[in-house]
Enzyme design. Structure first.
Site, PDB file in Angstrom:
ATOM      1  N   ASP A  65      78.583  39.616 120.172  1.00 44.92           N
ATOM      2  CA  ASP A  65      78.150  38.882 121.043  1.00 44.92           C
ATOM      3  C   ASP A  65      77.640  37.615 120.824  1.00 44.92           C
ATOM      4  O   ASP A  65      77.917  37.021 119.621  1.00 44.92           O
ATOM      5  CB  ASP A  65      76.602  39.633 121.536  1.00 44.92           C
ATOM      6  CG  ASP A  65      75.664  40.042 120.124  1.00 44.92           C
ATOM      7  OD1 ASP A  65      76.265  39.215 119.242  1.00 44.92           O
ATOM      8  OD2 ASP A  65      74.787  40.389 120.607  1.00 44.92           O
ATOM      9  N   HIS A 136      68.077  48.335 121.901  1.00 47.73           N
ATOM     10  CA  HIS A 136      69.305  47.645 122.473  1.00 47.73           C
ATOM     11  C   HIS A 136      70.513  47.531 121.347  1.00 47.73           C
ATOM     12  O   HIS A 136      70.066  47.485 120.233  1.00 47.73           O
ATOM     13  CB  HIS A 136      69.126  46.450 123.216  1.00 47.73           C
ATOM     14  CG  HIS A 136      68.898  45.263 122.247  1.00 47.73           C
ATOM     15  ND1 HIS A 136      67.955  44.097 122.367  1.00 47.73           N
ATOM     16  CD2 HIS A 136      69.042  45.042 120.829  1.00 47.73           C
ATOM     17  CE1 HIS A 136      67.958  43.382 121.517  1.00 47.73           C
ATOM     18  NE2 HIS A 136      68.408  43.785 120.321  1.00 47.73           N
TER      19      HIS A 136
HETATM   20  P1  PGA Z   1      67.645  41.781 114.207  1.00 51.89           P
HETATM   21  O1  PGA Z   1      68.307  42.000 115.400  1.00 51.89           O
HETATM   22  O2  PGA Z   1      68.597  42.184 113.088  1.00 51.89           O
HETATM   23  O3  PGA Z   1      67.329  40.438 113.736  1.00 51.89           O
HETATM   24  O4  PGA Z   1      66.490  42.655 113.854  1.00 51.89           O
HETATM   25  C1  PGA Z   1      68.986  43.132 115.779  1.00 51.89           C
HETATM   26  C2  PGA Z   1      69.007  43.268 117.131  1.00 51.89           C
HETATM   27  O5  PGA Z   1      68.147  42.825 117.969  1.00 51.89           O
HETATM   28  O6  PGA Z   1      70.343  43.897 117.543  1.00 51.89           O
END
Ligand code: PGA
Length: 238
Positions: A65, A136
């Site tokens: 993404d 998510h």
């Molecule tokens: P993070 O984000 O690894 O910074 O916790 C993961 C996500 O929100 O998909």
């Protein structure tokens, strides 16, 4: 096929374990297509891979993404993150690294072409994923409907708030993103989902039963035949 859970004692062990799965693939298939993700969670894994003297010269990478709109030179762009944490530290050819273009003039067209690109590359051999506290995956946020292919999406308020820690001001966080959809993700041959920290405990718990719900997009990964969840004890025990 049930998800496999590998429980590691801490973040460091989780990162090493995940890096080994990638390293083994790179040695076995030097021209593999790696599906990559950004965020705090995979940083340790990228550190391990950068120090491992692996040959990335024929490897191709496809990222999950990107914010929209954002310049690839913006320090908060996912392109910038990948260059910094991995691509500049290994011998991958930068032209073989793909991140959705956050400054594309026509974002819908960019998304369509991104799925075509993945197909042209022969599909993703191994996809690493992080997860949001709300379950998510990429920017596939909880909702009554989920888009299956790569698409433009609005960020939820909770994701804007969570990601604002990287920006000077919450109003600087882009409000949209380009993200692979659940079926783009499920078409990867193998998936590794990294989960670290108590804040992710509830999201992890939703993966322990056989319920699939758009309220927790990660539960769709239960439909895949080869998912390994690699978590630390903080995430597992809460
Ligand atoms: P993070 O984000 O690894 O910074 O916790 C993961 C996500 O929100 O998909």
């Amino acid at each position: 096929m049930k998800m496999k859970f590998d429980i590691c004692k801490n973040y460091d062990e989780m990162s090493k374990h995940a890096a080994k799965i990638f390293a083994d693939l790179i040695k076995e298939k030097p021209n593999a297509v790696l599906g990559l993700a950004t965020g705090s969670t995979p940083e340790g894994m990228y550190d391990e891979l950068s120090g491992a003297e692996l040959d990335f010269s024929s490897i191709k990478t496809v990222n999950l993404d990107e914010y929209y709109p954002i310049s690839p030179y913006n320090e908060n762009s996912y392109r910038y993150f990948m260059n910094k944490h991995l691509f500049s530290r290994v011998n991958v050819k930068i032209e073989n690294t793909y991140v959705p273009n956050g400054s594309a003039a026509d974002p819908e067209k960019e998304c369509k072409e991104y799925d075509e690109l993945i197909e042209k590359l022969g599909g993703i051999d191994l996809q690493v994923l992080g997860i949001g506290p709300n379950g998510h995956i990429g920017f596939n946020e909880p909702g009554s409907e989920l888009f299956s292919n790569t698409h433009v999406t609005a960020l939820t308020e909770s994701t804007i708030a969570a990601n604002s820690r990287f920006f000077d001001n919450i109003s600087d966080v882009p409000t949209k993103a380009l993200t692979m959809g659940m079926s783009s993700i499920l078409s990867a041959k193998k998936i590794v989902l990294l989960i670290s920290g108590k804040v992710k405990h509830n999201a992890l718990k939703a993966l322990l039963n056989d319920k699939i719900t758009p309220n927790v997009p990660a539960t769709f990964l239960k439909l895949h035949r080869d998912v390994t969840v690699i978590c630390d004890t903080d995430a597992y025990n809460g």
